[in-house]
Motif scaffolding. Structure first.
Motif, PDB file in Angstrom:
ATOM      1  N   GLU A 210       0.806  -1.217   0.000  1.00  0.00           N
ATOM      2  CA  GLU A 210       0.000   0.000   0.000  1.00  0.00           C
ATOM      3  C   GLU A 210       0.843   1.274   0.000  1.00  0.00           C
ATOM      4  O   GLU A 210       0.346   2.344  -0.289  1.00  0.00           O
ATOM      5  CB  GLU A 210      -0.985  -0.003   1.179  1.00  0.00           C
ATOM      6  N   LYS A 211       2.107   1.169   0.342  1.00  0.00           N
ATOM      7  CA  LYS A 211       2.944   2.363   0.277  1.00  0.00           C
ATOM      8  C   LYS A 211       4.415   2.010   0.106  1.00  0.00           C
ATOM      9  O   LYS A 211       4.843   0.885   0.370  1.00  0.00           O
ATOM     10  CB  LYS A 211       2.742   3.232   1.518  1.00  0.00           C
ATOM     11  N   ARG A 212       5.136   3.006  -0.378  1.00  0.00           N
ATOM     12  CA  ARG A 212       6.570   2.841  -0.544  1.00  0.00           C
ATOM     13  C   ARG A 212       7.257   3.686   0.511  1.00  0.00           C
ATOM     14  O   ARG A 212       7.112   4.907   0.508  1.00  0.00           O
ATOM     15  CB  ARG A 212       7.001   3.296  -1.942  1.00  0.00           C
ATOM     16  N   SER A 213       7.929   3.035   1.415  1.00  0.00           N
ATOM     17  CA  SER A 213       8.480   3.760   2.540  1.00  0.00           C
ATOM     18  C   SER A 213      10.005   3.721   2.499  1.00  0.00           C
ATOM     19  O   SER A 213      10.605   2.675   2.269  1.00  0.00           O
ATOM     20  CB  SER A 213       7.931   3.112   3.810  1.00  0.00           C
ATOM     21  N   VAL A 214      10.604   4.879   2.681  1.00  0.00           N
ATOM     22  CA  VAL A 214      12.065   4.969   2.683  1.00  0.00           C
ATOM     23  C   VAL A 214      12.480   5.751   3.915  1.00  0.00           C
ATOM     24  O   VAL A 214      11.886   6.782   4.230  1.00  0.00           O
ATOM     25  CB  VAL A 214      12.576   5.706   1.424  1.00  0.00           C
TER      26      VAL A 214
ATOM     27  N   LYS B 128       5.683   7.809 -10.636  1.00  0.00           N
ATOM     28  CA  LYS B 128       4.315   8.171 -10.266  1.00  0.00           C
ATOM     29  C   LYS B 128       3.467   6.930  -9.999  1.00  0.00           C
ATOM     30  O   LYS B 128       3.453   6.003 -10.795  1.00  0.00           O
ATOM     31  CB  LYS B 128       3.687   8.967 -11.429  1.00  0.00           C
ATOM     32  N   ASN B 129       2.788   6.910  -8.861  1.00  0.00           N
ATOM     33  CA  ASN B 129       1.837   5.846  -8.562  1.00  0.00           C
ATOM     34  C   ASN B 129       0.946   6.297  -7.409  1.00  0.00           C
ATOM     35  O   ASN B 129       1.236   6.054  -6.241  1.00  0.00           O
ATOM     36  CB  ASN B 129       2.572   4.547  -8.206  1.00  0.00           C
ATOM     37  N   PRO B 130      -0.178   6.977  -7.740  1.00  0.00           N
ATOM     38  CA  PRO B 130      -1.039   7.557  -6.702  1.00  0.00           C
ATOM     39  C   PRO B 130      -1.568   6.499  -5.736  1.00  0.00           C
ATOM     40  O   PRO B 130      -1.805   6.781  -4.565  1.00  0.00           O
ATOM     41  CB  PRO B 130      -2.198   8.164  -7.496  1.00  0.00           C
ATOM     42  N   ALA B 131      -1.693   5.278  -6.219  1.00  0.00           N
ATOM     43  CA  ALA B 131      -2.243   4.230  -5.366  1.00  0.00           C
ATOM     44  C   ALA B 131      -1.232   3.762  -4.319  1.00  0.00           C
ATOM     45  O   ALA B 131      -1.583   3.084  -3.364  1.00  0.00           O
ATOM     46  CB  ALA B 131      -2.674   3.054  -6.234  1.00  0.00           C
TER      47      ALA B 131
ATOM     48  N   VAL C 271       4.049  12.098  -4.862  1.00  0.00           N
ATOM     49  CA  VAL C 271       3.337  11.192  -5.764  1.00  0.00           C
ATOM     50  C   VAL C 271       4.154  10.975  -7.030  1.00  0.00           C
ATOM     51  O   VAL C 271       4.559   9.882  -7.355  1.00  0.00           O
ATOM     52  CB  VAL C 271       1.928  11.702  -6.072  1.00  0.00           C
ATOM     53  N   GLY C 272       4.453  12.036  -7.749  1.00  0.00           N
ATOM     54  CA  GLY C 272       5.344  11.916  -8.904  1.00  0.00           C
ATOM     55  C   GLY C 272       6.175  13.174  -8.960  1.00  0.00           C
ATOM     56  O   GLY C 272       5.708  14.209  -9.398  1.00  0.00           O
ATOM     57  N   THR C 273       7.391  13.120  -8.481  1.00  0.00           N
ATOM     58  CA  THR C 273       8.128  14.351  -8.275  1.00  0.00           C
ATOM     59  C   THR C 273       9.587  14.056  -8.002  1.00  0.00           C
ATOM     60  O   THR C 273       9.983  12.912  -7.898  1.00  0.00           O
ATOM     61  CB  THR C 273       7.488  15.092  -7.073  1.00  0.00           C
ATOM     62  N   ALA C 274      10.376  15.109  -7.922  1.00  0.00           N
ATOM     63  CA  ALA C 274      11.785  14.935  -7.570  1.00  0.00           C
ATOM     64  C   ALA C 274      12.121  15.863  -6.428  1.00  0.00           C
ATOM     65  O   ALA C 274      11.797  17.055  -6.468  1.00  0.00           O
ATOM     66  CB  ALA C 274      12.681  15.225  -8.769  1.00  0.00           C
ATOM     67  N   PHE C 275      12.734  15.334  -5.407  1.00  0.00           N
ATOM     68  CA  PHE C 275      13.070  16.164  -4.252  1.00  0.00           C
ATOM     69  C   PHE C 275      14.249  15.576  -3.493  1.00  0.00           C
ATOM     70  O   PHE C 275      14.545  14.381  -3.614  1.00  0.00           O
ATOM     71  CB  PHE C 275      11.861  16.302  -3.323  1.00  0.00           C
ATOM     72  N   ALA C 276      14.916  16.439  -2.742  1.00  0.00           N
ATOM     73  CA  ALA C 276      16.051  16.000  -1.941  1.00  0.00           C
ATOM     74  C   ALA C 276      15.723  16.201  -0.472  1.00  0.00           C
ATOM     75  O   ALA C 276      15.093  17.190  -0.098  1.00  0.00           O
ATOM     76  CB  ALA C 276      17.293  16.810  -2.301  1.00  0.00           C
ATOM     77  N   VAL C 277      16.120  15.249   0.344  1.00  0.00           N
ATOM     78  CA  VAL C 277      15.966  15.388   1.786  1.00  0.00           C
ATOM     79  C   VAL C 277      17.352  15.302   2.397  1.00  0.00           C
ATOM     80  O   VAL C 277      18.160  14.457   2.022  1.00  0.00           O
ATOM     81  CB  VAL C 277      15.064  14.283   2.380  1.00  0.00           C
TER      82      VAL C 277
END
Lengths: 369, 176
Positions: free
Chosen positions: A184-188, A201-204, A219-225
């Motif tokens: 149900e989710k992708r967790s990192v 992208k995968n809203p589900a 959801v569908g994006t690029a970002f740095a943490v």
């Protein structure tokens, strides 16, 4: 994937050297007669066989890096360790060797502590090297010219991996993440340092990066943490992410409190109390976004490296090719950190050393002025 | 030594000629077994050892049976990593071909130890070891590249292999 189950005996044995010699001979290729001799040696004594299995298993363990595409990185790491050892060792020698190397042109760049990697360092036009006395203190950075030992042109790239869903992760320096994908989710989890995610992208199946302090959902994006000592930073380069405090139990669906759009930096102080605002939003100019993510670019590290080798390394990385029109230029020595994906920028930075760069189609010709 | 020389002669006469047929047999009957070289070598050794305890009527039959048993035992061996529960994994410096999660943890630790093991080698030995194992250059080509005799390269490879094996042993590299 074949794993190495290494059945090591308890300690070194009397047949280790013989087993290692056989291994090297076998690795070079045995003739049928030699193979007969080898098999007979193995069968002659169980101790021979045990010694053989130990050295053979160890030898195979060293295939793992190549099997997994890690070998190039290891070669670079080993070269860099060796270089560091040498820098320490040759520091005193260097000042002595300097007279002989007086003709060297050396571009000196500031280089921060060895790790995390020095990035975004623009080549500073520089001082011809002044002799350093052998009584100078601490034999550490800056990178020291090593006239006695021409060193490698190293191209260093940030580790980059495509996860199973197509999301690409780039790690800055010694960053580390843990990936836990569920239905149900992708967790990192970001464990250390800074990572940039280009999310498939995968809203589900939302993609969530947790830092302990806050969770960042895309959801569908690029970002740095980035986990800093004072703050946790979220930099969005594409699309939009949602940020919220890390929930104690992350089972229930929840609302994310803050939305961050592309071109913005969200800074969350670690010191913020539970009731306080999670963080502040800082719009960034595009150039600033680039500057902050320049660690993604491959970089070229030179340490008294002949220009010839630097050019070879750059030409492997770029479609625009550098060419030396004057053979004497080949021996020009350079030190410093450059972007490996910018042949033109590199050529420009050579101009202050009497090197002229001229663009001809897909080629940049370097000559002496 | 006489014994050993006699074994060599017997091996060359009675076993070695069957090797191509044995390999073909193993490849056709056990396509999932990748380490054919190992099985062949292992089988040779077992047959030679059996011969030390008594005469062997048909070397060829014995050899093929031994090899078949070795291949079967490999197929029965449990996969080491597939059953491990997986919670999370770290991906630093992990390549694109997506090995499974538990592998990656081990891979990272293993790689770090391998790196240290190579780093601890003497200069010349390390240079040769890196070319051979990390860059896949053959001993012959290493000799040509470095301007050394093949004998010298072989000696350094033996030395590097022994030292690295020792290093791994001292650092307890072994999997359950």
């Amino acid at each position: 994937m074949s794993r190495n189950v290494i059945p090591f005996p308890s300690g070194p044995g009397p047949h280790d050297a013989a087993a290692a010699r056989w291994l090297a001979r076998r690795d070079a290729g045995l003739t049928p007669a030699e193979q007969a001799e080898f098999v007979a040696w193995l069968a002659a004594d169980p101790a021979h066989e045990a010694a053989w299995h130990a050295v053979d298993a160890a030898w195979r363990a060293f295939d793992t890096p190549r099997d997994h595409g890690l070998a190039d990185g290891m070669v670079l790491a080993l070269a860099s360790r060796r270089r560091q050892r040498r820098q320490k060792r040759t520091f005193v020698l260097w000042s002595a060797g300097l007279a002989a190397a007086a003709c060297l042109a050396v571009v000196f760049l500031l280089r921060p502590a060895p790790t995390p990697p020095p990035l975004a360092v623009a080549p500073t036009p520089s001082h011809p090297v002044s002799p350093i006395s052998s009584t100078a203190p601490a034999p550490v950075a800056p990178p020291v010219a090593q006239p006695a030992d021409p060193t490698l042109a190293l191209v260093i790239k940030a580790p980059r991996q495509t996860l199973e869903d197509g999301t690409v992760v780039e790690l800055n320096g010694d960053a580390e993440i843990a990936v836990h994908y569920m239905a149900e989710k992708r967790s990192v989890r970001l464990i250390r340092g800074e990572a940039l995610f280009t999310v498939a992208k995968n809203p589900a199946r939302p993609f969530i990066v947790s830092t302990g302090l806050a969770d960042v959902q895309a959801v569908g994006t690029a970002f740095a943490v980035k986990l800093g000592a004072q703050n946790v930073d979220v930099l969005v380069t594409e699309g939009r992410v949602a940020v919220d405090r890390t929930a104690p139990a992350a089972s229930a669906p929840r609302e994310f409190s803050t939305l961050v759009d592309a071109g913005n930096l969200f800074v969350m102080p670690r010191s913020a109390a539970p009731g306080e605002k999670l963080g502040r939003l800082e719009p960034l100019a595009p150039a600033e976004v680039n500057r902050r993510t320049v660690w993604r670019a491959p970089r070229l590290e030179l340490s008294a490296t002949p220009l010839r080798d630097a050019v070879t390394a750059l030409n492997r990385e770029n479609t625009v090719r550098l060419r030396l029109s004057d053979p004497a230029l080949a021996e020009l020595r350079l030190s410093g950190v450059f972007r490996a994906d910018d042949a033109e920028g590199f050529a420009r930075s050579l101009q202050s050393y009497g090197v002229q760069a001229e663009r001809r189609g897909d080629e940049i010709v370097l000559s002496r002025r | 030594m006489d014994d050993s020389a006699e074994q060599s002669r017997w091996f060359a006469a009675e076993l070695q000629p069957h090797e191509p047929a044995l390999r073909a047999y193993l490849r056709s009957q056990f396509p999932d077994v990748h380490d054919v070289d190992d099985i062949v070598q292992e089988s040779y050794v077992r047959v030679l050892k059996a011969r030390q305890t008594g005469p062997i009527a048909s070397a060829k039959a014995y050899l093929f049976t031994t090899a078949r048993n070795a291949a079967l035992s490999i197929l029965r061996r449990p996969r080491i990593f597939s059953e491990k529960p997986v919670t999370d994994f770290a991906v630093q410096s992990v390549p694109e071909d997506k090995p499974n999660a538990a592998d990656i943890v081990t891979l990272r630790q293993e790689t770090a130890i391998l790196l240290d093991a190579i780093d601890a080698l003497p200069d010349r030995c390390r240079e040769i070891f890196i070319l051979r194992k990390l860059q896949g250059v053959s001993q012959k080509d290493i000799a040509a590249r470095l301007g050394l005799s093949e004998q010298t390269v072989q000696v350094q490879i033996a030395r590097g292999a022994q030292k690295c094996a020792d290093y791994l042993r001292r650092h307890g590299v072994s999997h359950p």
